[in-house]
Write an enzyme that holds these catalytic residues in place. Structure first.
Site, mmCIF file in Angstrom:
data_model
loop_
_atom_site.group_PDB
_atom_site.id
_atom_site.type_symbol
_atom_site.label_atom_id
_atom_site.label_comp_id
_atom_site.label_asym_id
_atom_site.label_seq_id
_atom_site.Cartn_x
_atom_site.Cartn_y
_atom_site.Cartn_z
ATOM 1 N N CYS A 257 31.222 -30.028 20.836
ATOM 2 C CA CYS A 257 30.756 -31.297 21.414
ATOM 3 C C CYS A 257 31.717 -32.470 21.192
ATOM 4 C CB CYS A 257 29.380 -31.637 20.847
ATOM 5 S SG CYS A 257 28.159 -30.409 21.299
HETATM 6 N N1 LIG Z 1 26.771 -25.840 20.755
HETATM 7 C C1 LIG Z 1 26.170 -26.991 20.556
HETATM 8 O O1 LIG Z 1 25.939 -27.360 19.395
HETATM 9 C C2 LIG Z 1 25.721 -27.875 21.704
HETATM 10 C C3 LIG Z 1 24.882 -28.958 21.403
HETATM 11 C C4 LIG Z 1 24.444 -29.768 22.429
HETATM 12 C C5 LIG Z 1 24.894 -29.531 23.733
HETATM 13 N N2 LIG Z 1 25.734 -28.490 23.995
HETATM 14 C C6 LIG Z 1 26.144 -28.292 25.388
HETATM 15 O O2 LIG Z 1 25.443 -27.200 25.947
HETATM 16 C C7 LIG Z 1 26.265 -26.483 26.873
HETATM 17 C C8 LIG Z 1 26.368 -25.029 26.452
HETATM 18 O O3 LIG Z 1 27.003 -24.975 25.185
HETATM 19 P P1 LIG Z 1 26.922 -23.719 24.221
HETATM 20 O O4 LIG Z 1 27.431 -24.187 22.902
HETATM 21 O O5 LIG Z 1 25.584 -23.091 24.309
HETATM 22 O O6 LIG Z 1 28.023 -22.776 24.927
HETATM 23 P P2 LIG Z 1 28.262 -21.204 24.651
HETATM 24 O O7 LIG Z 1 29.665 -20.941 25.026
HETATM 25 O O8 LIG Z 1 27.773 -20.852 23.293
HETATM 26 O O9 LIG Z 1 27.286 -20.480 25.679
HETATM 27 C C9 LIG Z 1 27.419 -20.592 27.054
HETATM 28 C C10 LIG Z 1 27.102 -19.247 27.698
HETATM 29 O O10 LIG Z 1 27.183 -19.407 29.111
HETATM 30 C C11 LIG Z 1 27.726 -18.209 29.648
HETATM 31 N N3 LIG Z 1 28.241 -18.482 30.990
HETATM 32 C C12 LIG Z 1 29.417 -19.045 31.364
HETATM 33 N N4 LIG Z 1 29.490 -19.153 32.697
HETATM 34 C C13 LIG Z 1 28.328 -18.650 33.191
HETATM 35 C C14 LIG Z 1 27.802 -18.477 34.507
HETATM 36 N N5 LIG Z 1 28.467 -18.889 35.581
HETATM 37 N N6 LIG Z 1 26.582 -17.910 34.634
HETATM 38 C C15 LIG Z 1 25.885 -17.513 33.541
HETATM 39 N N7 LIG Z 1 26.329 -17.639 32.288
HETATM 40 C C16 LIG Z 1 27.536 -18.211 32.113
HETATM 41 C C17 LIG Z 1 28.765 -17.796 28.634
HETATM 42 O O11 LIG Z 1 29.064 -16.410 28.737
HETATM 43 C C18 LIG Z 1 28.052 -18.130 27.312
HETATM 44 O O12 LIG Z 1 27.306 -17.032 26.808
HETATM 45 C C19 LIG Z 1 27.605 -27.218 26.883
HETATM 46 O O13 LIG Z 1 27.596 -28.152 27.917
HETATM 47 C C20 LIG Z 1 27.588 -27.940 25.553
HETATM 48 O O14 LIG Z 1 28.394 -29.113 25.592
HETATM 49 C C21 LIG Z 1 26.150 -27.643 23.002
#
Ligand SMILES: NC(=O)c1ccc[n+]([C@@H]2O[C@H](COP(=O)([O-])OP(=O)(O)OC[C@H]3O[C@@H](n4cnc5c(N)ncnc54)[C@H](O)[C@@H]3O)[C@@H](O)[C@H]2O)c1
Length: 415
Positions: A257
């Site tokens: 983030c």
């Molecule tokens: N990790 C955190 O602490 C956190 C906190 C708040 C917000 N976010 C936000 O949430 C969002 C997701 O983050 P995350 O940490 O869960 O990411 P992540 O990489 O852990 O998970 C994302 C998943 O999406 C999948 N993916 C990618 N393209 C895809 C598609 N076209 N169709 C289906 N699946 C697909 C990936 O394979 C992966 O498993 C981001 O925008 C991030 O900024 C993350």
């Protein structure tokens, strides 16, 4: 309800489990075969979701790579990554791919909620047009809302249920549908008037942290030059009962983030002839920290009449924060790269990160990593790290997290 979750990562998987636990049928869709297989096996890859919890909802949680399974879902939540390109510009590739695939299955009466962190306007200007390729109209035939995720990996005092959830709908009806959905898993919903306000509120939260961390990091560099203990200064300031919020200095910002999201705002602001100085400056200061850490290690070795080249540097903790194995944007990786480039022999100890394949390194037990080390650098202090032992056994210790406060030793240097 039948609920679809697109993207089963740090955000999507806990959400999927929470909805399944609340009694709903959940279908998770992810492009990663490995993740799908793991969910189906009941084998969690997210530390905040223990295997037992995943297995306890196995009859209500399905996972697949096929968007077809979302056709009859009442609601679909999108939680795909929103990274930066190599030039540090927003990369909406995964979001566009997800929106394009969803357009093929979105149906009348469905609710689509975007959770990925992104700049204001993404939901309305990017996601909605993609979904409308289906021939259906957003706000009329199906509902669209934006609700930012506030998960903090490893945190147990605030959960998805107890953390207030901000929400903005394309229309009032969209908002009401989204509120109804999330009321199943969240105690408090904060309604805002538009998706843009919800999108920007998330960026404000992250920019706020990034700017304040940069402020104490810069102060740490100044304190180093002035010979003042920055930790003592922060401890003292934090006794003020009002008007001050504590932030600790460290080796730099990591995680998905803070090093990424503020640049989404900076990029969008340019469209409005508006440079976001605070965002850019905080990024600049925080990105400098790993370089400062390498300089501090180099000076500490120099004081012991040792060069970096040929010295064994034991890195303690390589994930970006204590208690988790998340390596994304971890400053430890930059520190390792810079030290290796200067000819140091690197070894590391991190019980949460078994290997660093890009550096051809595997985590060593504490005794072996300290054995023969010229310096041990505490980059991320996991809760079970035996600090007394590190200070006792390493000839030189550099602590970038302030966790050795209370220990006095001639071989100990703190940020
Ligand atoms: N990790 C955190 O602490 C956190 C906190 C708040 C917000 N976010 C936000 O949430 C969002 C997701 O983050 P995350 O940490 O869960 O990411 P992540 O990489 O852990 O998970 C994302 C998943 O999406 C999948 N993916 C990618 N393209 C895809 C598609 N076209 N169709 C289906 N699946 C697909 C990936 O394979 C992966 O498993 C981001 O925008 C991030 O900024 C993350």
């Amino acid at each position: 309800m039948k609920i679809g979750i697109v993207g089963l990562g740090y955000v999507g998987l806990p959400l999927a489990v929470e909805f399944a636990q609340a009694g709903h049928d959940v279908v998770g869709v992810d492009t990663s075969q490995g993740r799908i297989a793991a969910v189906e096996r009941g084998d969690s890859f997210i530390e905040d979701v223990p295997d037992e919890r995943l297995q306890s909802v196995s009859d209500r949680l399905r996972a697949s790579t096929h968007y077809d399974h979302l056709r009859d879902a009442d609601a679909v939540i999108i939680a795909v990554p929103t990274p930066l390109t190599e030039n540090r510009e927003p990369d909406l590739g995964p979001l566009v791919a997800a929106g394009t695939s969803l357009a093929g299955v979105v149906g009348k009466g469905q609710l689509v909620v975007l959770e990925s962190t992104t700049y204001p306007g993404t939901t309305r200007e990017h996601l909605v047009p993609l979904l409308e390729e289906s021939g259906l109209a957003a706000g009329r035939d199906f509902n669209v809302a934006y609700s930012p995720e506030r998960v903090d990996p490893g945190r147990t005092d605030h959960t998805l249920r107890t953390t207030p959830k901000v929400m903005g709908g394309l229309t009032q009806a969209c908002l009401e549908r989204a509120v109804e959905l999330y009321s199943e898993v969240c105690d408090e919903i904060i309604q805002v008037s538009t998706p843009e306000a919800a999108e920007l509120s998330k960026l404000l939260e992250n920019v706020f942290r990034s700017v304040n961390i940069a402020l104490v990091n810069e102060l740490a560099i100044l304190c180093d030059r002035m010979g003042i203990d920055v930790w003592e200064v922060v401890d003292a300031a934090a006794t003020k009962p009002y008007g001050f919020m504590r932030f600790d200095p460290g080796p730099g910002m990591g995680g998905h983030c803070l090093p990424v999201d503020p640049f989404y705002l900076a990029w969008k602001a340019r469209e409005f002839d508006m440079p976001t100085h605070f965002v850019e400056l905080a990024g600049e200061v925080n990105q400098k920290m790993p370089y400062f850490c390498v300089d501090r290690i180099t000076r500490a070795l120099n004081e012991h009449a040792k060069p970096v080249r040929g010295s064994k540097v034991a890195i303690l903790g390589v994930s970006y924060k204590p208690g988790v194995g998340d390596l994304r944007e971890s400053p430890a990786l930059k520190i390792i790269k810079l030290l290796s480039r200067s000819g140091a022999n690197i070894a590391y100890h991190d019980p949460h990160v078994p290997d660093l394949s890009e550096h051809n390194l595997t985590s060593e037990p504490l005794d072996s990593v300290l054995d023969g080390a010229d310096v041990a650098a505490i980059v991320t202090a996991h809760p079970d790290l035996d600090l007394e032992r590190v200070v006792r056994e390493a000839p030189l210790v550099v602590d970038f997290r302030g966790v050795t406060r209370g220990i006095e030793a001639p071989n100990l240097v703190r940020l």
